[in-house]
Design a protein around this motif. Structure first.
Motif, PDB file in Angstrom:
ATOM      1  N   SER A 131       0.833  -1.214   0.000  1.00  0.00           N
ATOM      2  CA  SER A 131       0.000   0.000   0.000  1.00  0.00           C
ATOM      3  C   SER A 131       0.861   1.254   0.000  1.00  0.00           C
ATOM      4  O   SER A 131       0.494   2.276  -0.554  1.00  0.00           O
ATOM      5  N   PRO A 138      -6.360   5.890  -4.221  1.00  0.00           N
ATOM      6  CA  PRO A 138      -7.418   5.513  -3.281  1.00  0.00           C
ATOM      7  C   PRO A 138      -8.188   6.729  -2.763  1.00  0.00           C
ATOM      8  O   PRO A 138      -7.758   7.867  -2.965  1.00  0.00           O
ATOM      9  N   LEU A 139      -9.292   6.459  -2.091  1.00  0.00           N
ATOM     10  CA  LEU A 139     -10.206   7.521  -1.652  1.00  0.00           C
ATOM     11  C   LEU A 139      -9.513   8.610  -0.822  1.00  0.00           C
ATOM     12  O   LEU A 139      -9.883   9.773  -0.907  1.00  0.00           O
ATOM     13  N   TYR A 140      -8.483   8.221  -0.044  1.00  0.00           N
ATOM     14  CA  TYR A 140      -7.890   9.264   0.802  1.00  0.00           C
ATOM     15  C   TYR A 140      -7.256  10.388  -0.018  1.00  0.00           C
ATOM     16  O   TYR A 140      -7.031  11.474   0.479  1.00  0.00           O
ATOM     17  N   VAL A 146       0.950   7.924  -6.077  1.00  0.00           N
ATOM     18  CA  VAL A 146      -0.106   8.896  -6.387  1.00  0.00           C
ATOM     19  C   VAL A 146      -0.109  10.146  -5.518  1.00  0.00           C
ATOM     20  O   VAL A 146      -0.496  11.214  -5.983  1.00  0.00           O
ATOM     21  N   ILE A 147       0.321  10.014  -4.266  1.00  0.00           N
ATOM     22  CA  ILE A 147       0.179  11.176  -3.383  1.00  0.00           C
ATOM     23  C   ILE A 147       1.067  12.381  -3.785  1.00  0.00           C
ATOM     24  O   ILE A 147       0.566  13.500  -3.868  1.00  0.00           O
ATOM     25  N   ALA A 197      -6.600   8.996 -10.330  1.00  0.00           N
ATOM     26  CA  ALA A 197      -5.917   7.782  -9.900  1.00  0.00           C
ATOM     27  C   ALA A 197      -5.750   7.854  -8.393  1.00  0.00           C
ATOM     28  O   ALA A 197      -5.646   8.931  -7.830  1.00  0.00           O
ATOM     29  N   SER A 230     -14.968   7.559  -5.484  1.00  0.00           N
ATOM     30  CA  SER A 230     -15.065   6.307  -4.750  1.00  0.00           C
ATOM     31  C   SER A 230     -15.694   5.184  -5.569  1.00  0.00           C
ATOM     32  O   SER A 230     -15.434   4.020  -5.300  1.00  0.00           O
ATOM     33  N   MET A 247       0.762   4.400  -2.459  1.00  0.00           N
ATOM     34  CA  MET A 247       0.635   5.772  -1.995  1.00  0.00           C
ATOM     35  C   MET A 247       1.720   6.661  -2.608  1.00  0.00           C
ATOM     36  O   MET A 247       1.451   7.758  -3.077  1.00  0.00           O
ATOM     37  N   MET A 274     -10.680   1.366 -12.201  1.00  0.00           N
ATOM     38  CA  MET A 274     -11.400   0.267 -11.546  1.00  0.00           C
ATOM     39  C   MET A 274     -12.420  -0.349 -12.488  1.00  0.00           C
ATOM     40  O   MET A 274     -12.622  -1.556 -12.496  1.00  0.00           O
ATOM     41  N   PHE A 299      -9.766  13.603  -0.445  1.00  0.00           N
ATOM     42  CA  PHE A 299     -10.093  14.572   0.606  1.00  0.00           C
ATOM     43  C   PHE A 299      -9.290  15.876   0.520  1.00  0.00           C
ATOM     44  O   PHE A 299      -9.878  16.950   0.618  1.00  0.00           O
TER      45      PHE A 299
END
Lengths: 177, 160
Positions: free
Chosen positions: A39, A92-94, A46-47, A90, A121, A43, A127, A97
């Motif tokens: 994970s 995950p949901l976090y 993308v972050i 691209a 989401s 991260m 996906m 925010f």
């Protein structure tokens, strides 16, 4: 120091739990850590670009432009843009925010922000492609067609639960980013 | 790296260079802002990653498969939705897992419930959502999404 602990308390707690698991059963701990590693890679991919883009968006795109396309009175255009931006993203949901926070700062309508989060989401294109290949065209397209009205309905119901003052408060907090 | 992540980097790189050429100072300010935001959130994000590792260790794919195949449709749908809410599995693991299951002739209702809450409801990402939107908002959004995931699953079951 106290601030540092407060800021990272969630992280600190998870690290402590992880250490305890390592002490109880080394193999289980190792397995958990390898999942964390995976994970973590996701991260790191993308972050950083998301935050750099956000910084650029914040400094370069004038508030007026964002309001015009996604603010009050942007109508169906704003809704469509929110769905497209959320679906094309691209990560995950976090990741959604912090983007939502900058959108608030830029005067994007709250309902459009909710739709954006919903699209992020559920209707993400990467996906959807996975779904197409593993569950078939009919399954994937049917689910997509149910999901789109679903996220719009969720957004508008959610809007009824939150008071004007609470929304104003959120927008005010976003100002201080 | 899939094509979407690659294009995210491509777009970011191009935008950054274009901004740099146009106005160095302004662009540096934007990086400073990005760094500040990242600092604020990185603790929560890394915490979330650790939590994901912990949860997936205790709820591995085999367990999820068992739940999806539970003979009582109502129970398996609700539990699948719950498991989807607390786990955060990458798409390339989740979809083939569910796919192999539906291919084997299992009902799609629990499968859709699981897939939908997997992405829509985030118990693990709750701390981050709370930080950005407040407790009330995060709680209502997740609860609503959970209910809708069940509705979406039932609708799929009726249509297909």
């Amino acid at each position: 120091m106290k601030n540092l602990i407060k800021r990272y308390k969630f992280f600190i707690v998870t690290v402590i739990i992880m250490s305890i698991i390592f002490l109880i059963d080394f193999n289980v701990g190792k397995k958990a850590l390898s999942i964390v590693g995976y994970s973590f890679k996701e991260m790191l991919l993308v972050i950083p670009p998301i935050f750099v883009l956000l910084g650029l968006l914040d400094v370069w795109v004038p508030r007026e432009t964002m309001i015009k396309y996604m603010g009050e009175g942007s109508g169906i255009k704003g809704v469509a843009l929110a769905i497209i931006l959320g679906s094309a993203a691209a990560g995950p949901l976090y990741g959604a925010f912090p983007i939502a926070a900058v959108f608030m700062k830029k005067g994007v309508k709250f309902s459009n922000i909710l739709i954006f989060i919903g699209a992020w989401s559920t209707t993400k294109i990467p996906m959807f492609l996975f779904e197409l290949s593993s569950l078939g065209t009919k399954f994937a397209i049917t689910r997509l067609l149910i999901d789109i009205p679903g996220i719009i309905i969720i957004a508008y119901i959610l809007l009824r639960f939150v008071t004007k003052e609470e929304i104003n408060e959120l927008y005010k907090n976003a100002e201080n980013l | 790296m899939d094509i979407f992540t690659a294009s995210l980097w491509g777009i970011t790189g191009a935008a950054f260079i274009a901004a740099l050429v146009k106005d160095k100072q302004k662009t540096f300010n934007s990086i400073k802002m990005a760094r500040g935001m990242m600092k604020n959130m990185i603790g929560e994000i890394v915490g979330i990653l650790f939590l994901i590792g912990l949860i997936l260790t205790f709820i591995p794919p085999e367990v999820i498969k068992n739940i999806l195949g539970e003979s009582n449709l109502f129970i398996s749908t609700v539990i699948s939705a719950l498991v989807g809410s607390i786990t955060l599995i990458p798409a390339f693991v989740a979809f083939p897992l569910v796919g192999s299951f539906v291919d084997a002739g299992a009902s799609i209702v629990p499968a859709v419930a699981f897939l939908t809450t997997l992405t829509m409801v985030g118990i693990v990402t709750f701390p981050l959502e709370k930080q950005e939107f407040g407790l009330k908002f995060a709680a209502i959004r997740n609860a609503l999404s959970f209910v809708f995931a069940l509705i979406i699953a039932l609708t799929m079951g009726v249509i297909m």
